[in-house]
Design a protein around this motif. Structure first.
Motif, mmCIF file in Angstrom:
data_model
loop_
_atom_site.group_PDB
_atom_site.id
_atom_site.type_symbol
_atom_site.label_atom_id
_atom_site.label_comp_id
_atom_site.label_asym_id
_atom_site.label_seq_id
_atom_site.Cartn_x
_atom_site.Cartn_y
_atom_site.Cartn_z
ATOM 1 N N ARG A 304 0.816 -1.216 0.000
ATOM 2 C CA ARG A 304 0.000 0.000 0.000
ATOM 3 C C ARG A 304 0.852 1.270 0.000
ATOM 4 O O ARG A 304 0.439 2.309 0.507
ATOM 5 N N PHE A 305 2.038 1.155 -0.556
ATOM 6 C CA PHE A 305 2.897 2.322 -0.820
ATOM 7 C C PHE A 305 3.214 2.350 -2.317
ATOM 8 O O PHE A 305 3.389 1.298 -2.948
ATOM 9 N N TRP A 306 3.294 3.547 -2.856
ATOM 10 C CA TRP A 306 3.545 3.714 -4.276
ATOM 11 C C TRP A 306 4.522 4.876 -4.500
ATOM 12 O O TRP A 306 4.744 5.709 -3.608
ATOM 13 N N THR A 307 5.102 4.906 -5.693
ATOM 14 C CA THR A 307 5.944 6.032 -6.083
ATOM 15 C C THR A 307 5.186 6.916 -7.067
ATOM 16 O O THR A 307 4.244 6.464 -7.730
ATOM 17 N N VAL A 308 5.611 8.177 -7.138
ATOM 18 C CA VAL A 308 5.007 9.131 -8.071
ATOM 19 C C VAL A 308 6.083 9.564 -9.054
ATOM 20 O O VAL A 308 7.187 9.980 -8.659
ATOM 21 N N ALA A 309 5.792 9.463 -10.342
ATOM 22 C CA ALA A 309 6.762 9.817 -11.377
ATOM 23 C C ALA A 309 6.888 11.334 -11.483
ATOM 24 O O ALA A 309 6.014 12.090 -11.037
ATOM 25 N N ALA A 310 7.964 11.772 -12.125
ATOM 26 C CA ALA A 310 8.200 13.203 -12.302
ATOM 27 C C ALA A 310 7.123 13.800 -13.197
ATOM 28 O O ALA A 310 6.559 13.151 -14.075
#
Length: 310
Positions: A304-310
């Motif tokens: 339930r953790f994600w990354t956000v792209a530039a």
């Protein structure tokens, strides 16, 4: 022993000295001008800094400067991940007495401790005559590591800092002991943030989308973002609120990328006893202060953790 008492004792600690017993050959008694104490994060107070001498202070954001606080509360107030929902576990190793032999002797043994998350277990419609399917146990847990005879376990790191200052510096800074304590506690909060955030990054989360969050039954109110130095996906909305991919966020220097997730499903453990050593480094009264802390990220479930792209 508080920090003021510790520094005073270090100034007067007996180091190596020559002892003359009246013989032709005096001998040296070897010692160190060093004293040790422990900051109990669960029990000690973080004192306010006195400003009666006319000095003014700007403390780290979130620092309770105007009143006395328990140190554990002060750490939580300053931690970014705690504000995002993560639990700060100020941990004292629990032990239990186990009787041995027939004489009533006991040994102390550590009791395993865990940080656990529990998810909802949905019921399924069962048609007449059918069997109920087996539901996976919706519990995830991470063991809180404790010291063993071979040293700290895998992902509990030992972190240290050291200050050095002359006697002149000590005399020129009023409330220096309280200032050092505030710096140490603020540093613990920031280091705890760095440890947990970097552990999340190391788990290589997938790219964030609302669809991905919805698929895991994450509520919008649970989501928080932490924006690193690259400011990936970060914007400021018309109300002046920092957002990443639309999620309310906060800035940090501890990571490069941006993370969005349910931080309430994570925790950071800080060992309750912080060792502090004070040492007289020169005969003129110069001192050093060294502090050691044990910190561990607790991530039972990183889905339930994600990354956000530039």
């Amino acid at each position: 022993m508080n920090l003021k008492e510790l520094l005073l004792e270090a100034r007067h600690a007996q180091g190596s000295r020559v002892h003359d017993n009246g013989n032709a050959k005096p001998f040296t008694i070897v010692g160190r001008d060093i004293v040790r104490s422990v900051i109990d994060l669960n029990g000690s107070q973080l004192d306010k800094i006195q400003a009666g001498d006319g000095s003014h202070y700007r403390l780290p954001v979130g620092t309770p400067a105007v009143e006395n606080y328990k140190i554990d509360a002060a750490i939580i107030k300053q931690s970014l991940v705690a504000k995002a929902g993560a639990e700060v576990v100020i941990f004292k190793d629990p032990t239990t007495a186990v009787p041995t032999g027939t004489l009533g002797d006991v040994i102390l043994t550590s009791v395993p401790a865990y940080f656990q998350t529990i998810e909802a277990a949905p019921f399924a419609l069962v048609v007449d005559g059918a069997n109920v399917g087996v539901t996976p146990l919706p519990i995830s847990r991470a063991q809180i590591n404790v010291d063993t005879s071979s040293g700290p376990q895998t992902n509990t790191g030992i972190y240290g800092l050291r200050f050095e200052f002359s006697r002149a510096t000590l005399k020129s800074y009023p409330s220096v002991e309280a200032a050092i304590m505030h710096a140490i506690i603020a540093g613990l909060a920031r280091t705890a943030d760095a440890v947990l955030l970097n552990a999340i990054v190391a788990a290589a989360p997938a790219a964030f989308s609302l669809a991905a969050a919805a698929a895991l039954n994450v509520r919008m109110s649970e989501l928080r973002g932490i924006v690193g130095t690259a400011a990936n996906g970060a914007t400021i909305d018309q109300n002046g609120v920092l957002r990443a991919a639309g999620i309310e966020s906060e800035l940090t220097a501890e990571i490069v990328g941006t993370i969005v997730g349910t931080f309430a499903r994570s925790a950071i453990m800080i060992r309750s006893d912080v060792d502090v050593l004070a040492e007289r480094t020169k005969i003129d009264g110069s001192l050093s202060v060294t502090a050691w802390a044990a910190i561990q990220p607790l991530l039972p479930d990183t889905s339930r953790f994600w990354t956000v792209a530039a």
